[in-house]
Design a protein around this motif. Structure first.
Motif, PDB file in Angstrom:
ATOM      1  N   THR A  87       0.866  -1.178   0.000  1.00 11.33           N
ATOM      2  CA  THR A  87       0.000   0.000   0.000  1.00 11.33           C
ATOM      3  C   THR A  87       0.904   1.230   0.000  1.00 11.33           C
ATOM      4  O   THR A  87       2.087   1.146   0.347  1.00 11.33           O
ATOM      5  CB  THR A  87      -0.895   0.063   1.254  1.00 11.33           C
ATOM      6  N   ASP A 177      -6.095   3.462  -2.025  1.00 15.04           N
ATOM      7  CA  ASP A 177      -7.076   2.539  -2.633  1.00 15.04           C
ATOM      8  C   ASP A 177      -8.414   2.600  -1.900  1.00 15.04           C
ATOM      9  O   ASP A 177      -9.473   2.465  -2.507  1.00 15.04           O
ATOM     10  CB  ASP A 177      -6.549   1.099  -2.608  1.00 15.04           C
ATOM     11  N   ALA A 215      -2.774   0.386  -8.174  1.00 15.67           N
ATOM     12  CA  ALA A 215      -2.364  -0.980  -7.819  1.00 15.67           C
ATOM     13  C   ALA A 215      -2.349  -1.881  -9.056  1.00 15.67           C
ATOM     14  O   ALA A 215      -1.464  -2.734  -9.208  1.00 15.67           O
ATOM     15  CB  ALA A 215      -3.314  -1.538  -6.762  1.00 15.67           C
ATOM     16  N   SER A 224       5.460   1.435  -9.463  1.00  7.97           N
ATOM     17  CA  SER A 224       4.291   2.274  -9.736  1.00  7.97           C
ATOM     18  C   SER A 224       4.436   3.038 -11.053  1.00  7.97           C
ATOM     19  O   SER A 224       5.524   3.139 -11.614  1.00  7.97           O
ATOM     20  CB  SER A 224       3.990   3.191  -8.555  1.00  7.97           C
TER      21      SER A 224
END
Ligand code: NAI
Length: 308
Positions: A87, A177, A215, A224
């Motif tokens: 995360t 998220d 994600a 990323s």
């Protein structure tokens, strides 16, 4: 117009490239801690100038902040990105130290600068810059909502099987998220609510795909994303540099707006030459208000991990 970008990695270099290609800034300084890295990226980018037709001068430097002096805008992309399964919040341990040092160095040499915070967990990193420096709140902007909204529009256009230019939509709330709030109620296709075209089930799918947009890419790329983040940062930089007074959702310090205090979180703001010109308090319905409260609680939990 002088723009400094700290972190010459994937996002930093991408945003420097988009800024240069749009040709509105006289100078972009790329700074990185890795010896020679920013110099290399800057040289590579400058060798695209004659091909891409820009005159912006891009220079690369290794950790010498004196060369960033008198920057109008500074972008902070330094720090580690997430790997698949991570995360954004898990990055706080390393990135908080980096963002604190970098922002202090930047302000020492450019006391009047506007800072755009990109490093994750972004809302908390923007809050950290507010708490650890004395620059006014209109000059600290967290970039997240501009990217999330672009991803929302991409997913909406995909569902509508039409062009993205017909679609409008905005994502507010925390840049995570679970914290993102794609405002489906207010999303439109050529001014008509998208609910006129899409079933509730399809809209829920768009919502879910938007929230995990980062994600999904991290899983595909192994790290990323950089193109859309770089483009989103360059759009904010251009709005400031050209005093566009354009609306973007950005993470800004709230003092009562949306019923929230002492938090930096994504809300629509007008971006112009002063940075955040004003916050737009859009009337949310009860469900959206509840989502905003929940999102804010999530951000505050991460903020509590900061050693202020
Ligand atoms: P990257 O690893 O490609 O680049 C980061 C760069 O920062 C590296 O070149 C590294 O040497 C440099 N760096 C590290 N510590 C530094 C320091 N103290 N001073 C100067 N430079 C330093 O990472 P990437 O993909 O560019 O991501 C950068 C950050 O942006 C990550 O935290 C990532 O999670 C975040 N991000 C945020 C987005 C947003 O929407 N807010 C979107 C995408 C990424």
């Amino acid at each position: 117009m002088k723009v400094t970008v700290v972190g010459a990695g994937a996002v930093g270099a991408s945003c420097a490239e988009y800024i240069a290609i749009k040709n509105f800034a006289s100078e972009v300084v790329l700074l990185d801690i890795k010896e020679g890295y920013a110099e290399g990226k800057a040289m590579d980018l400058m060798q695209t100038a004659s091909l891409n037709g820009f005159d912006t001068k891009i220079t690369g430097i290794t950790n010498d902040y004196s060369q960033t002096a008198e920057s109008d805008i500074c972008v902070i992309t330094s720090g580690i990105p997430r790997k698949p399964g991570m995360t954004r919040e898990e990055l706080i341990g390393i990135n908080a130290g980096i963002v604190k040092t970098v922002s202090s160095n930047l302000i020492e040499h450019s006391p009047n600068t506007i800072i755009i915070v990109v490093s994750n967990p972004m809302d908390t990193m923007a809050y950290l810059v507010h708490k650890s420096t004395s620059i006014p709140k209109n000059r600290i902007i967290g970039m997240g909502g501009a990217l999330d909204s672009a991803r929302f529009k991409y997913r909406l256009a995909e569902a509508l099987e039409g062009p993205i230019s017909d679609v409008d939509g905005m994502v507010i709330g925390g840049h995570s998220d679970t914290g993102m709030i794609p405002l489906t109620r207010l999303a439109t296709r050529a001014g008509v609510p998208v609910s006129e075209f899409l079933s509730n089930e399809r809209l829920s799918q768009v919502l879910e795909d938007t929230k995990v947009g980062g994600a999904t890419l991290t899983k595909l790329l192994g790290t990323s994303a950089w193109y859309a983040p770089g483009a989103a940062v360059s759009a904010l930089v251009q709005a400031i540099a050209c005093d566009q007074k354009k609306v973007f959702p950005c993470s800004v310090l709230l003092e009562g707006e949306y019923g929230l205090n002492d938090i930096s979180i994504g809300v629509p703001v007008i971006i112009g030459k002063n940075g955040v010109e004003s916050i737009i308090d859009i009337p949310l319905n009860d469900a959206e208000k509840a989502s905003m409260q929940e999102s804010a609680e999530g951000v505050k939990k991460v903020n509590a991990l900061l050693e202020l």
